[in-house]
Design a protein around this motif. Structure first.
Motif, PDB file in Angstrom:
ATOM      1  N   LEU A 179       3.135 -16.179  67.046  1.00 58.10           N
ATOM      2  CA  LEU A 179       3.260 -16.349  68.498  1.00 58.10           C
ATOM      3  C   LEU A 179       4.203 -15.302  69.089  1.00 58.10           C
ATOM      4  O   LEU A 179       3.945 -14.755  70.160  1.00 58.10           O
ATOM      5  CB  LEU A 179       3.752 -17.765  68.823  1.00 58.10           C
ATOM      6  N   THR A 180       5.275 -15.046  68.380  1.00 54.77           N
ATOM      7  CA  THR A 180       6.239 -14.043  68.852  1.00 54.77           C
ATOM      8  C   THR A 180       5.568 -12.680  68.977  1.00 54.77           C
ATOM      9  O   THR A 180       5.783 -11.950  69.957  1.00 54.77           O
ATOM     10  CB  THR A 180       7.435 -13.955  67.875  1.00 54.77           C
ATOM     11  N   ARG A 181       4.718 -12.376  68.001  1.00 56.25           N
ATOM     12  CA  ARG A 181       4.040 -11.084  68.007  1.00 56.25           C
ATOM     13  C   ARG A 181       2.951 -11.039  69.095  1.00 56.25           C
ATOM     14  O   ARG A 181       2.941 -10.154  69.944  1.00 56.25           O
ATOM     15  CB  ARG A 181       3.422 -10.844  66.620  1.00 56.25           C
ATOM     16  N   VAL A 182       2.065 -12.047  69.069  1.00 55.28           N
ATOM     17  CA  VAL A 182       0.916 -12.033  69.982  1.00 55.28           C
ATOM     18  C   VAL A 182       1.357 -12.113  71.447  1.00 55.28           C
ATOM     19  O   VAL A 182       0.807 -11.435  72.310  1.00 55.28           O
ATOM     20  CB  VAL A 182      -0.040 -13.211  69.659  1.00 55.28           C
ATOM     21  N   LEU A 183       2.368 -12.933  71.707  1.00 51.79           N
ATOM     22  CA  LEU A 183       2.806 -13.138  73.090  1.00 51.79           C
ATOM     23  C   LEU A 183       3.960 -12.198  73.470  1.00 51.79           C
ATOM     24  O   LEU A 183       4.514 -12.293  74.561  1.00 51.79           O
ATOM     25  CB  LEU A 183       3.216 -14.606  73.299  1.00 51.79           C
ATOM     26  N   GLU A 184       4.306 -11.319  72.554  1.00 47.00           N
ATOM     27  CA  GLU A 184       5.364 -10.317  72.807  1.00 47.00           C
ATOM     28  C   GLU A 184       6.652 -10.962  73.298  1.00 47.00           C
ATOM     29  O   GLU A 184       7.152 -10.662  74.384  1.00 47.00           O
ATOM     30  CB  GLU A 184       4.874  -9.279  73.817  1.00 47.00           C
ATOM     31  N   LEU A 185       7.177 -11.841  72.483  1.00 48.49           N
ATOM     32  CA  LEU A 185       8.388 -12.575  72.869  1.00 48.49           C
ATOM     33  C   LEU A 185       9.670 -11.914  72.357  1.00 48.49           C
ATOM     34  O   LEU A 185      10.767 -12.277  72.791  1.00 48.49           O
ATOM     35  CB  LEU A 185       8.330 -14.017  72.324  1.00 48.49           C
ATOM     36  N   HIS A 186       9.526 -10.959  71.430  1.00 52.43           N
ATOM     37  CA  HIS A 186      10.708 -10.443  70.717  1.00 52.43           C
ATOM     38  C   HIS A 186      11.799  -9.910  71.657  1.00 52.43           C
ATOM     39  O   HIS A 186      12.974 -10.034  71.354  1.00 52.43           O
ATOM     40  CB  HIS A 186      10.312  -9.362  69.704  1.00 52.43           C
ATOM     41  N   GLY A 187      11.391  -9.343  72.795  1.00 58.25           N
ATOM     42  CA  GLY A 187      12.371  -8.735  73.699  1.00 58.25           C
ATOM     43  C   GLY A 187      13.279  -9.738  74.395  1.00 58.25           C
ATOM     44  O   GLY A 187      14.303  -9.353  74.964  1.00 58.25           O
ATOM     45  N   PHE A 188      12.916 -11.033  74.383  1.00 63.91           N
ATOM     46  CA  PHE A 188      13.747 -11.989  75.143  1.00 63.91           C
ATOM     47  C   PHE A 188      13.980 -13.299  74.397  1.00 63.91           C
ATOM     48  O   PHE A 188      14.260 -14.326  75.006  1.00 63.91           O
ATOM     49  CB  PHE A 188      13.135 -12.246  76.535  1.00 63.91           C
TER      50      PHE A 188
END
Ligand SMILES: Nc1ncnc2c1ncn2[C@@H]1O[C@H](COP(=O)(O)OP(=O)(O)O)[C@@H](O)[C@H]1O
Ligand SMILES: [Mg+2]
Length: 282
Positions: free
Chosen positions: A145-154
């Motif tokens: 989910l972190t990868r697909v939804l691009e959550l890593h930045g926040f």
């Protein structure tokens, strides 16, 4: 078609709201003598798959989703979710146990959801996953989910500090991590960039199929509804609706008749709507 939700003779109305101006203050007041009837004796089955709910504004998309997920209750008739009458969830607002049981059946992403928390996005993901209903847990789902939804930045930020698109992506992640038997989402991606919408819906479609979790959502973008659904619920011109496989229902003629507008103007309306929603959310 295997069904997940049934409406049996469902009637639903809202008290009519009127705008009143008092001391140059604009308020919505309810007139108890008048109602807005949204559904009158509706019987239908909703499929156990990925379903997009589309149709003109004000026709009842949000209301239908809220009824299907036990967030609103019919005035007459009944709604069942996996065979359970949603009236069992009427006390969800007052009783945390009932609320949890309802949420086990269906999680709900409200349109324009607000969210404040002392915890960071990453902490909330962990919390939701650990307190949710997945049978087994490992780091693969949160990582994906972190990868697909691009959550890593926040991941270290709090919800109230996120931009609208980030907030929507985080909330989609929570709804998957929670592990309800079905996921219901009202306009969950309007603030996302186009490729992000594709990735989010692509993931949800796969998740729905592999995990056998029905996903119902409303969306203004008709291309998305066509691309990312097995089934459509289409509100027609007369405010009734039809349910069926997307491949059968999504035809130009049918969509244009339902919206009373040519397809290309519908696409333009789409981007206009996105701007209005984003401005309203700011
Ligand atoms: N909380 C509410 N109180 C009164 N009327 C409402 C409320 N929510 C929706 N309505 C009315 O019910 C009808 C259906 O609304 P809604 O389900 O939000 O439609 P949609 O999601 O398709 O735009 C509309 O006429 C709307 O104005
Ligand atoms: Mg709506």
């Amino acid at each position: 078609m295997e069904s997940a939700v049934r409406f049996e003779d469902v009637s639903f109305f809202y008290p009519k709201r009127e705008i009143e101006v008092v001391d140059s203050d604009i308020r919505a007041v309810e007139n108890p003598d008048e109602v807005t009837q949204v559904f009158a004796s509706v019987t239908t089955e909703l499929p156990a798959g990925m379903m997009a709910v589309i149709g003109q504004n004000g026709y009842g998309k949000s209301t239908l989703l809220l009824l299907a997920a036990g967030r609103l209750f019919p005035h007459e008739g009944r709604v069942t979710v996996f065979g359970t009458d949603t009236s069992a969830f009427r006390d969800a607002d007052r009783d945390p146990e009932v609320e949890q049981e309802r949420n086990r059946y269906a999680s709900f992403i409200y349109q324009n959801m607000e969210f404040e928390s002392d915890q960071s996005v990453g902490e909330l993901m962990e919390y939701v996953y650990n307190n949710g209903f997945h049978e087994s847990r490992d780091s693969r789902l949160p990582d994906e989910l972190t990868r697909v939804l691009e959550l890593h930045g926040f991941l270290t930020k709090r919800m109230q500090h996120l931009a609208k698109g980030q907030l929507q992506r985080a909330i989609i992640a929570f709804s998957v991590l929670y592990g309800s038997r079905m996921i219901v989402m009202d306009e969950p991606v309007f603030a996302l960039e186009e490729p992000q919408k594709d990735r989010a819906f692509g993931f949800l479609m796969e998740y729905s199929r592999v995990q056998n979790v029905p996903v119902y959502y409303s969306v203004h973008n008709l291309e998305l509804s066509q691309k990312y659904s097995d089934y459509l619920l289409l509100f027609e011109r007369d405010r009734s609706f039809v349910v069926g496989p997307t491949a059968e229902l999504f035809t130009r003629d049918r969509i244009e008749a339902a919206y009373q507008a040519p397809m290309d103007t519908l696409h333009r309306r789409d981007s206009l709507y996105r701007e209005v929603m984003i401005r309203a959310a700011e």
